[in-house]
Design a protein around this motif. Structure first.
Motif, PDB file in Angstrom:
ATOM      1  N   LEU A  49       0.819  -1.215   0.000  1.00 55.90           N
ATOM      2  CA  LEU A  49       0.000   0.000   0.000  1.00 55.90           C
ATOM      3  C   LEU A  49       0.852   1.264   0.000  1.00 55.90           C
ATOM      4  N   GLU A  50       2.003   1.223   0.691  1.00 56.69           N
ATOM      5  CA  GLU A  50       2.853   2.427   0.699  1.00 56.69           C
ATOM      6  C   GLU A  50       3.441   2.706  -0.681  1.00 56.69           C
ATOM      7  N   VAL A  51       3.663   1.648  -1.477  1.00 55.67           N
ATOM      8  CA  VAL A  51       4.135   1.859  -2.851  1.00 55.67           C
ATOM      9  C   VAL A  51       3.044   2.557  -3.666  1.00 55.67           C
ATOM     10  N   LEU A  52       1.802   2.132  -3.484  1.00 55.09           N
ATOM     11  CA  LEU A  52       0.691   2.785  -4.179  1.00 55.09           C
ATOM     12  C   LEU A  52       0.540   4.237  -3.726  1.00 55.09           C
ATOM     13  N   ALA A  53       0.742   4.482  -2.431  1.00 54.30           N
ATOM     14  CA  ALA A  53       0.653   5.853  -1.922  1.00 54.30           C
ATOM     15  C   ALA A  53       1.736   6.733  -2.542  1.00 54.30           C
ATOM     16  N   PHE A  54       2.964   6.232  -2.601  1.00 59.39           N
ATOM     17  CA  PHE A  54       4.037   6.985  -3.253  1.00 59.39           C
ATOM     18  C   PHE A  54       3.743   7.147  -4.745  1.00 59.39           C
ATOM     19  N   GLY A  55       3.105   6.138  -5.323  1.00 61.70           N
ATOM     20  CA  GLY A  55       2.734   6.228  -6.728  1.00 61.70           C
ATOM     21  C   GLY A  55       1.772   7.376  -6.992  1.00 61.70           C
ATOM     22  N   LEU A  56       0.807   7.556  -6.101  1.00 65.41           N
ATOM     23  CA  LEU A  56      -0.135   8.661  -6.278  1.00 65.41           C
ATOM     24  C   LEU A  56       0.551  10.017  -6.089  1.00 65.41           C
ATOM     25  N   THR A  57       1.564  10.071  -5.234  1.00 68.34           N
ATOM     26  CA  THR A  57       2.360  11.296  -5.100  1.00 68.34           C
ATOM     27  C   THR A  57       3.134  11.558  -6.390  1.00 68.34           C
ATOM     28  N   ALA A  58       3.692  10.495  -6.972  1.00 72.22           N
ATOM     29  CA  ALA A  58       4.397  10.623  -8.251  1.00 72.22           C
ATOM     30  C   ALA A  58       3.432  11.073  -9.347  1.00 72.22           C
ATOM     31  N   PHE A  59       2.193  10.569  -9.317  1.00 72.85           N
ATOM     32  CA  PHE A  59       1.157  10.994 -10.260  1.00 72.85           C
ATOM     33  C   PHE A  59       0.941  12.506 -10.160  1.00 72.85           C
ATOM     34  N   ALA A  60       0.777  13.001  -8.938  1.00 74.57           N
ATOM     35  CA  ALA A  60       0.536  14.436  -8.736  1.00 74.57           C
ATOM     36  C   ALA A  60       1.727  15.269  -9.211  1.00 74.57           C
ATOM     37  N   ALA A  61       2.934  14.803  -8.913  1.00 80.61           N
ATOM     38  CA  ALA A  61       4.133  15.541  -9.325  1.00 80.61           C
ATOM     39  C   ALA A  61       4.247  15.572 -10.848  1.00 80.61           C
ATOM     40  N   GLY A  62       4.020  14.431 -11.495  1.00 83.81           N
ATOM     41  CA  GLY A  62       4.086  14.384 -12.955  1.00 83.81           C
ATOM     42  C   GLY A  62       3.054  15.280 -13.596  1.00 83.81           C
ATOM     43  N   SER A  63       1.853  15.301 -13.020  1.00 88.68           N
ATOM     44  CA  SER A  63       0.781  16.138 -13.544  1.00 88.68           C
ATOM     45  C   SER A  63       1.115  17.619 -13.408  1.00 88.68           C
ATOM     46  N   PHE A  64       1.628  18.010 -12.241  1.00 85.93           N
ATOM     47  CA  PHE A  64       1.970  19.411 -11.989  1.00 85.93           C
ATOM     48  C   PHE A  64       3.029  19.903 -12.967  1.00 85.93           C
ATOM     49  N   VAL A  65       4.108  19.138 -13.095  1.00 90.29           N
ATOM     50  CA  VAL A  65       5.202  19.539 -13.987  1.00 90.29           C
ATOM     51  C   VAL A  65       4.721  19.612 -15.434  1.00 90.29           C
ATOM     52  N   MET A  66       3.915  18.635 -15.843  1.00 90.42           N
ATOM     53  CA  MET A  66       3.478  18.609 -17.242  1.00 90.42           C
ATOM     54  C   MET A  66       2.477  19.707 -17.558  1.00 90.42           C
ATOM     55  N   MET A  67       1.649  20.085 -16.600  1.00 89.81           N
ATOM     56  CA  MET A  67       0.737  21.211 -16.846  1.00 89.81           C
ATOM     57  C   MET A  67       1.523  22.471 -17.186  1.00 89.81           C
ATOM     58  N   PHE A 109       5.257   4.147 -13.684  1.00 92.00           N
ATOM     59  CA  PHE A 109       3.894   4.011 -14.196  1.00 92.00           C
ATOM     60  C   PHE A 109       3.006   5.174 -13.733  1.00 92.00           C
ATOM     61  N   PHE A 110       2.984   5.425 -12.428  1.00 97.10           N
ATOM     62  CA  PHE A 110       2.140   6.496 -11.905  1.00 97.10           C
ATOM     63  C   PHE A 110       2.624   7.869 -12.367  1.00 97.10           C
ATOM     64  N   SER A 111       3.942   8.064 -12.482  1.00 99.00           N
ATOM     65  CA  SER A 111       4.470   9.341 -12.970  1.00 99.00           C
ATOM     66  C   SER A 111       3.999   9.609 -14.393  1.00 99.00           C
ATOM     67  N   LEU A 112       4.074   8.581 -15.237  1.00 94.91           N
ATOM     68  CA  LEU A 112       3.628   8.739 -16.626  1.00 94.91           C
ATOM     69  C   LEU A 112       2.131   9.014 -16.713  1.00 94.91           C
ATOM     70  N   LEU A 113       1.352   8.379 -15.843  1.00 88.93           N
ATOM     71  CA  LEU A 113      -0.086   8.696 -15.802  1.00 88.93           C
ATOM     72  C   LEU A 113      -0.307  10.153 -15.430  1.00 88.93           C
ATOM     73  N   GLY A 114       0.493  10.651 -14.482  1.00 87.50           N
ATOM     74  CA  GLY A 114       0.397  12.057 -14.097  1.00 87.50           C
ATOM     75  C   GLY A 114       0.776  12.985 -15.230  1.00 87.50           C
ATOM     76  N   VAL A 115       1.846  12.621 -15.945  1.00 94.16           N
ATOM     77  CA  VAL A 115       2.257  13.404 -17.113  1.00 94.16           C
ATOM     78  C   VAL A 115       1.111  13.461 -18.128  1.00 94.16           C
ATOM     79  N   GLN A 116       0.469  12.313 -18.357  1.00 94.63           N
ATOM     80  CA  GLN A 116      -0.660  12.272 -19.281  1.00 94.63           C
ATOM     81  C   GLN A 116      -1.809  13.150 -18.810  1.00 94.63           C
ATOM     82  N   SER A 117      -2.106  13.085 -17.533  1.00 92.04           N
ATOM     83  CA  SER A 117      -3.188  13.891 -16.973  1.00 92.04           C
ATOM     84  C   SER A 117      -2.912  15.386 -17.131  1.00 92.04           C
ATOM     85  N   GLY A 118      -1.695  15.797 -16.806  1.00 90.44           N
ATOM     86  CA  GLY A 118      -1.345  17.212 -16.937  1.00 90.44           C
ATOM     87  C   GLY A 118      -1.377  17.681 -18.375  1.00 90.44           C
TER      88      GLY A 118
END
Length: 196
Positions: A49-67, A109-118
């Protein structure tokens, strides 16, 4: 076909709309479908679960930078030039998900999803004004956003059915890049041949 200032009724008759929608709907459908089932993904991949939690943080970071990055790219290149390449992060994300069970793979994986979202949040906000003008922008964006919401609502059920049929996450992930390539091709046809 006069696009600038077109009403929603006119836009609904425009082939360009239907060339662009698959690419715009893909991230909402794909991301929601699998993130909704992230516990199942984590169990199958051996991610705690902590890996998934860090993954969601990576998602947010990727999204922010890509926006921030995409805003500059849209100003310089236009959404027309970016649309055919807009699903590259999605294709890479699902390739990573299919290929690895490592913790680093989870973060990528989660970082790339964030990049896509942003990327898509900026493109979605700009493409309609660029193509159809701003006179009826509210109605056009409302329609486009409603299709994305519909896609994101449909995705968890479809992925759930596939999981119920005992499909692995890797097998489901391998279905998604071909769809993304088809959607990218549709966007390319739209901006290259339909948009005048």
């Amino acid at each position: 076909f006069a696009r600038q200032g077109a009403s929603l009724g006119t836009v609904l008759k425009d082939p360009l709309l239907y060339c662009l929608l698959p690419a715009l709907m893909a991230p909402a459908f794909i991301s929601t479908g699998l993130i909704f089932h992230q516990i199942h993904i984590g169990t199958e991949k051996g991610w705690a679960l902590e890996v998934l939690a860090f993954g969601l943080t990576a998602f947010a970071a990727g999204s922010f930078v890509m926006m921030l990055t995409t805003g500059v790219l849209v100003d310089r290149l236009t959404t027309r030039r970016l649309m055919p390449f807009s699903l590259v992060p999605t294709i890479l994300a699902w390739a990573v998900l299919a290929a690895t069970d490592s913790r680093l793979g989870a973060l990528v994986f989660f970082s790339l999803l964030g990049v896509q979202s942003g990327l898509m949040s900026v493109i979605h906000g700009a493409v309609w004004a660029e193509v159809y003008g701003v006179i009826h922008l509210g109605a056009i964006r409302a329609f486009a956003t409603s299709t994305m919401v519909f896609a994101s609502g449909l995705a968890p059920a479809i992925v759930g059915v596939l999981v119920g049929w005992e499909w692995t996450i890797a097998a489901i992930a391998l279905l998604l890049p071909p769809y993304s390539l088809i959607a990218s091709g549709s966007a390319f046809i739209g901006v290259r041949f339909v948009l005048r």
